[in-house]
Design a protein around this motif. Structure first.
Motif, PDB file in Angstrom:
ATOM      1  N   SER A  61       0.813  -1.221   0.000  1.00 55.53           N
ATOM      2  CA  SER A  61       0.000   0.000   0.000  1.00 55.53           C
ATOM      3  C   SER A  61       0.846   1.271   0.000  1.00 55.53           C
ATOM      4  CB  SER A  61      -0.938   0.012   1.218  1.00 55.53           C
ATOM      5  OG  SER A  61      -1.918  -0.990   1.118  1.00 55.53           O
ATOM      6  N   LEU A 115      -6.585  -0.726  -0.018  1.00 57.34           N
ATOM      7  CA  LEU A 115      -5.423  -0.018   0.526  1.00 57.34           C
ATOM      8  C   LEU A 115      -5.556  -0.050   2.042  1.00 57.34           C
ATOM      9  CD1 LEU A 115      -3.146   2.057  -0.754  1.00 57.34           C
ATOM     10  CD2 LEU A 115      -4.570   3.758   0.376  1.00 57.34           C
ATOM     11  N   ALA A 168      -3.866   0.317  -5.160  1.00 58.87           N
ATOM     12  CA  ALA A 168      -5.295   0.388  -4.833  1.00 58.87           C
ATOM     13  C   ALA A 168      -6.148   0.294  -6.099  1.00 58.87           C
ATOM     14  CB  ALA A 168      -5.593   1.684  -4.076  1.00 58.87           C
TER      15      ALA A 168
END
Length: 139
Positions: free
Chosen positions: A24, A97, A131
Motif C-alpha cells: 500500500s 489499501l 489500490a
C-alpha cells in the motif's frame, strides 16, 4: 501441543495485513489517484478531500492497535477500521489499501502524533496504483 485456532488466524492475518500494508506504500507515492479509482472515490465520498478527511478521522480515532482500510463493500467504497489481526475479507469486503495504525508503524518517527503519520502516508507514500489494481480485480 498445537496452537489454538485463534492463534493460527491471528498470525496468518497479521502476516497478510502487513504484506498488504507494504504494498500500500511506494517511494514518491501519495497525492491523488486517477482513473476509475478517483471516479469511485468521488462517487462514494463526494470528493477526494472528503475521502481524506474520513480516512484520517478513522485512522486517528481507532483506539489501540489496528488498521484503517479503503475497502469495497457491496460495490461501494468504504473506510473500514479493524482491530488487532482482523481484516476486511473476514467481513466479505475487498481490501484496496490499508494504513497500519499500530504504534510500531509510526512511533519512532512521530511519537504520539498519529495524525502526522497519516498525513505523511497520504501525502507521500500511498500507492494509488496498487489500490487501483485491487479495485480493477474486484470489479
Amino acid at each position: 501441543m498445537s496452537a489454538p485456532a485463534g492463534g493460527l488466524f491471528n498470525n496468518a492475518a497479521q502476516d497478510w495485513n502487513h504484506t498488504f500494508y507494504w504494498s500500500s506504500m511506494k517511494p514518491s507515492g501519495g497525492g491523488e489517484p486517477a482513473g476509475d479509482l478517483m471516479e469511485a472515490i468521488e462517487r462514494d465520498f463526494s470528493s477526494f478531500k472528503k475521502f481524506k478527511e474520513e480516512l484520517t478521522a478513522s485512522a486517528t480515532t481507532l483506539f489501540g492497535s489496528g488498521w484503517t482500510w479503503l475497502a469495497l463493500d457491496g460495490g461501494k467504497l468504504k473506510i473500514v477500521q479493524t482491530k488487532d489481526a482482523d481484516l476486511p475479507m473476514k467481513h466479505k469486503q475487498f481490501a484496496l489499501l490499508t494504513i497500519d495504525v499500530w504504534e510500531h508503524a509510526y512511533y519512532i518517527d512521530y511519537r504520539n502524533a498519529r495524525p502526522k503519520y497519516i498525513e505523511a502516508f497520504l501525502g507521500h507514500l500511498a500507492n494509488w496504483d496498487f489500490a487501483a489494481a485491487n479495485l480493477a480485480k474486484a470489479m
